[in-house]
Design an enzyme around this catalytic site. Sequence first.
Site, PDB file in Angstrom:
ATOM      1  N   HIS A   1       0.818  -1.217   0.000  1.00 44.33           N
ATOM      2  CA  HIS A   1       0.000   0.000   0.000  1.00 44.33           C
ATOM      3  C   HIS A   1       0.851   1.265   0.000  1.00 44.33           C
ATOM      4  O   HIS A   1       0.317   2.370  -0.125  1.00 44.33           O
ATOM      5  CB  HIS A   1      -0.943   0.014   1.215  1.00 44.33           C
TER       6      HIS A   1
ATOM      7  N   ASP B   1      -0.362  -7.458   0.753  1.00 44.31           N
ATOM      8  CA  ASP B   1       0.198  -6.134   1.046  1.00 44.31           C
ATOM      9  C   ASP B   1       1.724  -6.187   0.993  1.00 44.31           C
ATOM     10  O   ASP B   1       2.400  -6.136   2.017  1.00 44.31           O
ATOM     11  CB  ASP B   1      -0.277  -5.641   2.412  1.00 44.31           C
TER      12      ASP B   1
ATOM     13  N   GLY C   1       3.898   5.848   9.019  1.00 48.06           N
ATOM     14  CA  GLY C   1       5.301   5.910   8.624  1.00 48.06           C
ATOM     15  C   GLY C   1       6.036   4.621   8.888  1.00 48.06           C
ATOM     16  O   GLY C   1       7.114   4.380   8.338  1.00 48.06           O
TER      17      GLY C   1
ATOM     18  N   SER D   1       4.813   1.727   8.079  1.00 48.62           N
ATOM     19  CA  SER D   1       4.405   0.756   7.063  1.00 48.62           C
ATOM     20  C   SER D   1       5.598   0.176   6.318  1.00 48.62           C
ATOM     21  O   SER D   1       6.511   0.907   5.930  1.00 48.62           O
ATOM     22  CB  SER D   1       3.483   1.417   6.043  1.00 48.62           C
TER      23      SER D   1
ATOM     24  N   SER E   1       1.843  -3.951   7.851  1.00 48.09           N
ATOM     25  CA  SER E   1       0.736  -3.599   6.969  1.00 48.09           C
ATOM     26  C   SER E   1      -0.071  -2.438   7.545  1.00 48.09           C
ATOM     27  O   SER E   1      -0.141  -1.370   6.955  1.00 48.09           O
ATOM     28  CB  SER E   1      -0.170  -4.812   6.742  1.00 48.09           C
TER      29      SER E   1
END
Length: 447
Positions: free
Chosen positions: A206, A236, A317, A319, A334
């Site tokens: 993402h 993801d 941030g 992720s 995720s």
Amino acid sequence: MRHARRRIVRRVTRLAAVGGLLVGSAMVTRAVASEPPDASAPPRTLARTASGAGADLVSRLGTDRTAGHWVDSDGRPVVAVTDERTAEAVRRAGATAKPVRHSMSELRSATATLRAAPRVSGTAWALDYRSNEVVVRGDRTVSGSDWSRLTGVAQGIGGFVRMERTEGTFTTRLNGAEPILSTAGRCSAGFNVTDGTNDFILTAGHCGPTGSVWFGDGRGDRQVGRTVAGSFPGDDFSLVEYANGKAGDGADLVAVGDGKGVRITGTGEPAVGQRVFRSGSTSGLRDGRVTALDATVNYPEGTVTGLIETDVCAEPGDSGGPMFSEGIALGVTSGGSGDCDKGGTTFFQPLPEAMESLGVRLVDSGRQDAAAGTSATAPPGAAAPGAQAPATGVEGSTLLARLTDRRNVGPGLLIVAGSLVALVATRWIRAEADRKAYQRHYSATWG
């Protein structure tokens, strides 16, 4: 004058001997306490062994007779079983059997029914092996009518579906360990991987679509690479190909803050109850436990399935940042709910599935003397995405690191032995000097 010099020599010798005892003891104690497993063999630890034993039993006994496995607080494998015959088989294998009512087949059938229902953004569900339930959670964005409709679906499945409201919002953590930036936002680099020709960063899907250009600083003057593949929603994960094709030295480290990194030696699958660590560019290094597997999250952007659910906190941030345990890579961040002030739930994309889909493997630094999961000082840029300067490896050790080197057990014992000999010798010399002085005094008095 001569006696004064002898006293000074004896005193200095005693001080040196005491100092040698302290240094030698520190070398032996720290080296033994921090001694890593043999790096020539794959790391085998209690948690990983227990997880493997539980997974093997579940695979052998089947999903109609079992309902998952986990690691208890003592690090032993526990398997949920549906009948006494299966429980006996589990006990004979050395694991703990917990009788439950519903099998894994029933639990998975329940999640299939939930997936078939109309999608409700802001909801998530996962299999809770320990309570033998499917837990459905709804965040604060879910309306009363949507929650009521989903509750009706759960009641139609059966009493083993538990409905819970949660604070916060289930969101992707857009905005490791090291930060990477693009027009889509800020993410964290996950793990360095390779297809045998070029090197890549494996991060969250993402974070940005294929073609996204990533930079390693806020000024945009150091390009890291470009996203060349990925999957989101559904899965993801994504691949960012390095601009120069190579990750550089120290690519098998993940940054954990203060210029330090953890060496990653392989990939694996977690077990419920296992302690894990996550590193991200916003909140740094955090730890917690795996609470569920095969989780489904309905983000506003779409649904992602097959995730790892944990009680590790994360913030925007983080992720794409790495999750690992004992030097084994497990997944990339995720999304989730909450923050690192109040705590929350964070979901991770399993790493083996992503790597198999992308056709890549972990970058191997080629250092065979590194221990799995041991903390190491990262050279400048060694764990940073897109590092341009060549790194010299993990050589900049401190005095404490040298003392804790397992190779110092032998030298440490020699120093301890030599110091004891010197200490005993000074005591004997002093006693002998006192004896002769007494003899002279006795002779002068009574002679």
